[in-house]
Design a protein around this motif. Structure first.
Motif, PDB file in Angstrom:
ATOM      1  N   ASP A  57       0.819  -1.209   0.000  1.00 25.13           N
ATOM      2  CA  ASP A  57       0.000   0.000   0.000  1.00 25.13           C
ATOM      3  C   ASP A  57       0.857   1.264   0.000  1.00 25.13           C
ATOM      4  O   ASP A  57       1.336   1.695   1.046  1.00 25.13           O
ATOM      5  CB  ASP A  57      -0.923   0.012   1.222  1.00 25.13           C
ATOM      6  CG  ASP A  57      -1.956  -1.091   1.170  1.00 25.13           C
ATOM      7  OD1 ASP A  57      -2.788  -1.051   0.261  1.00 25.13           O
ATOM      8  OD2 ASP A  57      -1.919  -1.993   2.036  1.00 25.13           O
ATOM      9  N   ILE A  59       0.722   5.029  -0.278  1.00 26.05           N
ATOM     10  CA  ILE A  59      -0.287   6.080  -0.150  1.00 26.05           C
ATOM     11  C   ILE A  59       0.389   7.443  -0.239  1.00 26.05           C
ATOM     12  O   ILE A  59       1.571   7.581   0.096  1.00 26.05           O
ATOM     13  CB  ILE A  59      -1.109   5.937   1.144  1.00 26.05           C
ATOM     14  CG1 ILE A  59      -0.247   6.079   2.391  1.00 26.05           C
ATOM     15  CG2 ILE A  59      -1.855   4.583   1.152  1.00 26.05           C
ATOM     16  CD1 ILE A  59      -1.032   6.109   3.694  1.00 26.05           C
ATOM     17  N   LYS A  68      -8.306   8.402 -10.644  1.00 29.21           N
ATOM     18  CA  LYS A  68      -7.933   6.994 -10.499  1.00 29.21           C
ATOM     19  C   LYS A  68      -6.861   6.621 -11.525  1.00 29.21           C
ATOM     20  O   LYS A  68      -5.981   5.801 -11.251  1.00 29.21           O
ATOM     21  CB  LYS A  68      -9.189   6.128 -10.672  1.00 29.21           C
ATOM     22  CG  LYS A  68      -8.947   4.650 -10.604  1.00 29.21           C
ATOM     23  CD  LYS A  68      -8.706   4.205  -9.197  1.00 29.21           C
ATOM     24  CE  LYS A  68      -8.605   2.683  -9.136  1.00 29.21           C
ATOM     25  NZ  LYS A  68      -7.825   2.246  -8.009  1.00 29.21           N
ATOM     26  N   GLU A  71      -3.364   7.120 -10.238  1.00 24.49           N
ATOM     27  CA  GLU A  71      -2.963   6.030  -9.351  1.00 24.49           C
ATOM     28  C   GLU A  71      -2.539   4.808 -10.173  1.00 24.49           C
ATOM     29  O   GLU A  71      -1.524   4.169  -9.874  1.00 24.49           O
ATOM     30  CB  GLU A  71      -4.126   5.638  -8.426  1.00 24.49           C
ATOM     31  CG  GLU A  71      -4.505   6.719  -7.437  1.00 24.49           C
ATOM     32  CD  GLU A  71      -5.779   6.393  -6.676  1.00 24.49           C
ATOM     33  OE1 GLU A  71      -6.048   7.105  -5.697  1.00 24.49           O
ATOM     34  OE2 GLU A  71      -6.517   5.449  -7.049  1.00 24.49           O
ATOM     35  N   GLN A  72      -3.304   4.505 -11.202  1.00 18.37           N
ATOM     36  CA  GLN A  72      -2.987   3.364 -12.063  1.00 18.37           C
ATOM     37  C   GLN A  72      -1.652   3.563 -12.790  1.00 18.37           C
ATOM     38  O   GLN A  72      -0.880   2.612 -12.951  1.00 18.37           O
ATOM     39  CB  GLN A  72      -4.120   3.124 -13.055  1.00 18.37           C
ATOM     40  CG  GLN A  72      -5.388   2.637 -12.382  1.00 18.37           C
ATOM     41  CD  GLN A  72      -6.615   2.669 -13.283  1.00 18.37           C
ATOM     42  OE1 GLN A  72      -6.660   3.381 -14.284  1.00 18.37           O
ATOM     43  NE2 GLN A  72      -7.627   1.889 -12.923  1.00 18.37           N
ATOM     44  N   GLU A  75       1.029   2.793 -10.334  1.00 23.75           N
ATOM     45  CA  GLU A  75       1.149   1.341 -10.164  1.00 23.75           C
ATOM     46  C   GLU A  75       1.912   0.724 -11.342  1.00 23.75           C
ATOM     47  O   GLU A  75       2.765  -0.146 -11.147  1.00 23.75           O
ATOM     48  CB  GLU A  75      -0.231   0.699 -10.025  1.00 23.75           C
ATOM     49  CG  GLU A  75      -0.884   0.987  -8.691  1.00 23.75           C
ATOM     50  CD  GLU A  75      -2.321   0.492  -8.598  1.00 23.75           C
ATOM     51  OE1 GLU A  75      -2.846  -0.095  -9.575  1.00 23.75           O
ATOM     52  OE2 GLU A  75      -2.929   0.691  -7.532  1.00 23.75           O
ATOM     53  N   GLN A  88      -0.436  -1.317  -4.707  1.00 25.86           N
ATOM     54  CA  GLN A  88      -1.690  -0.563  -4.651  1.00 25.86           C
ATOM     55  C   GLN A  88      -1.324   0.865  -4.280  1.00 25.86           C
ATOM     56  O   GLN A  88      -0.872   1.119  -3.170  1.00 25.86           O
ATOM     57  CB  GLN A  88      -2.657  -1.140  -3.618  1.00 25.86           C
ATOM     58  CG  GLN A  88      -3.286  -2.427  -4.044  1.00 25.86           C
ATOM     59  CD  GLN A  88      -4.446  -2.825  -3.136  1.00 25.86           C
ATOM     60  OE1 GLN A  88      -4.669  -2.255  -2.080  1.00 25.86           O
ATOM     61  NE2 GLN A  88      -5.189  -3.823  -3.562  1.00 25.86           N
ATOM     62  N   ARG A  90      -2.651   4.644  -3.726  1.00 23.72           N
ATOM     63  CA  ARG A  90      -3.900   5.352  -3.473  1.00 23.72           C
ATOM     64  C   ARG A  90      -3.629   6.765  -2.981  1.00 23.72           C
ATOM     65  O   ARG A  90      -2.907   6.978  -2.008  1.00 23.72           O
ATOM     66  CB  ARG A  90      -4.748   4.617  -2.429  1.00 23.72           C
ATOM     67  CG  ARG A  90      -5.174   3.213  -2.832  1.00 23.72           C
ATOM     68  CD  ARG A  90      -6.147   3.232  -4.003  1.00 23.72           C
ATOM     69  NE  ARG A  90      -6.552   1.889  -4.388  1.00 23.72           N
ATOM     70  CZ  ARG A  90      -5.994   1.162  -5.350  1.00 23.72           C
ATOM     71  NH1 ARG A  90      -4.962   1.623  -6.032  1.00 23.72           N
ATOM     72  NH2 ARG A  90      -6.450  -0.040  -5.636  1.00 23.72           N
ATOM     73  N   ASN A  91      -4.272   7.713  -3.657  1.00 20.58           N
ATOM     74  CA  ASN A  91      -4.213   9.117  -3.265  1.00 20.58           C
ATOM     75  C   ASN A  91      -5.205   9.337  -2.129  1.00 20.58           C
ATOM     76  O   ASN A  91      -6.417   9.254  -2.330  1.00 20.58           O
ATOM     77  CB  ASN A  91      -4.552  10.001  -4.469  1.00 20.58           C
ATOM     78  CG  ASN A  91      -4.446  11.473  -4.155  1.00 20.58           C
ATOM     79  OD1 ASN A  91      -4.181  11.870  -3.015  1.00 20.58           O
ATOM     80  ND2 ASN A  91      -4.668  12.285  -5.167  1.00 20.58           N
ATOM     81  N   GLN A  92      -4.702   9.633  -0.969  1.00 16.61           N
ATOM     82  CA  GLN A  92      -5.561   9.807   0.201  1.00 16.61           C
ATOM     83  C   GLN A  92      -6.422  11.063   0.124  1.00 16.61           C
ATOM     84  O   GLN A  92      -7.379  11.208   0.879  1.00 16.61           O
ATOM     85  CB  GLN A  92      -4.715   9.800   1.479  1.00 16.61           C
ATOM     86  CG  GLN A  92      -3.940   8.501   1.666  1.00 16.61           C
ATOM     87  CD  GLN A  92      -4.834   7.283   1.685  1.00 16.61           C
ATOM     88  OE1 GLN A  92      -5.599   7.075   2.617  1.00 16.61           O
ATOM     89  NE2 GLN A  92      -4.752   6.449   0.643  1.00 16.61           N
ATOM     90  N   MET A  95      -9.807   9.497  -0.854  1.00 15.85           N
ATOM     91  CA  MET A  95     -10.359   8.340  -0.145  1.00 15.85           C
ATOM     92  C   MET A  95     -11.588   8.679   0.691  1.00 15.85           C
ATOM     93  O   MET A  95     -12.381   7.811   1.011  1.00 15.85           O
ATOM     94  CB  MET A  95      -9.296   7.699   0.752  1.00 15.85           C
ATOM     95  CG  MET A  95      -8.178   7.017  -0.029  1.00 15.85           C
ATOM     96  SD  MET A  95      -8.738   5.616  -1.019  1.00 15.85           S
ATOM     97  CE  MET A  95      -8.729   6.298  -2.663  1.00 15.85           C
TER      98      MET A  95
END
Length: 180
Positions: A57, A59, A68, A71-72, A75, A88, A90-92, A95
């Protein structure tokens, strides 16, 4: 260096993953959750080498880009550096939307809305190769082999209990005490 940072620093696999994440140049970033929790608990249970987490994770916090797709792309970049790992990213800053909460102020603020005390802990590899531990709810539970719901997790107790059971933490780490 804190004990958590020391445990991570002694793990060449963790350090390689942190170096890869650092290349992204993300704002207010860290690798959190099982990446830290599992390694610390494995350390205290004498499991060497530590087991690989189910996901890694990464972040970060960027209120200027809530897509999104970004983020991809991060990744994909990590997969090019260290292929076949369960990245994974993820932009907090986004969220809060699916949790129906006010927007988080930063990465640490987002972590207080995670379910368990021992999951809201991350580490960041700084430019000078030092490690920074981000732990808005503290590290005592993790280091003392205790797990409890966060204040937010208490409002989602059913989800907390389901998560503990589905991830088999009691079986994997029998020394951990689960508190209400």
């Amino acid at each position: 260096m804190s004990l958590i940072a020391d445990i991570i620093a002694q793990d060449p696999v963790a350090m390689k993953q942190l170096r890869a994440a650092r290349t992204l140049g993300l704002p207010d970033w860290c690798i959190a959750a099982g990446f830290v929790r599992n390694r610390v608990w494995d350390h205290f249970h004498g499991i060497v080498p530590p087991r690989a987490p189910a996901d890694i994770d990464v972040i970060y916090y960027d209120a200027g880009d809530l897509s999104k797709e970004t983020e991809q792309a991060h990744e994909a970049a990590l997969d090019c550096l260290l292929p076949s790992l369960p990245w994974q990213v993820r932009n907090q800053a986004r969220m809060h939307i699916w949790k129906n909460l006010p927007q988080h102020r930063d990465t640490a603020d987002s972590m207080i809305y995670w379910l368990e005390s021992v999951t809201g802990i991350g580490v960041r590899l700084e430019a000078d190769d030092s490690l920074t531990v981000i732990a808005p709810l503290g590290t005592d539970d993790l280091l003392n082999l205790r797990c409890r719901p966060t204040p937010f997790g208490r409002t989602k107790r059913h989800e907390y209990d389901e998560r503990i059971a589905s991830k088999r933490w009691r079986e994997l780490w029998p020394k951990v005490v689960f508190l209400d």
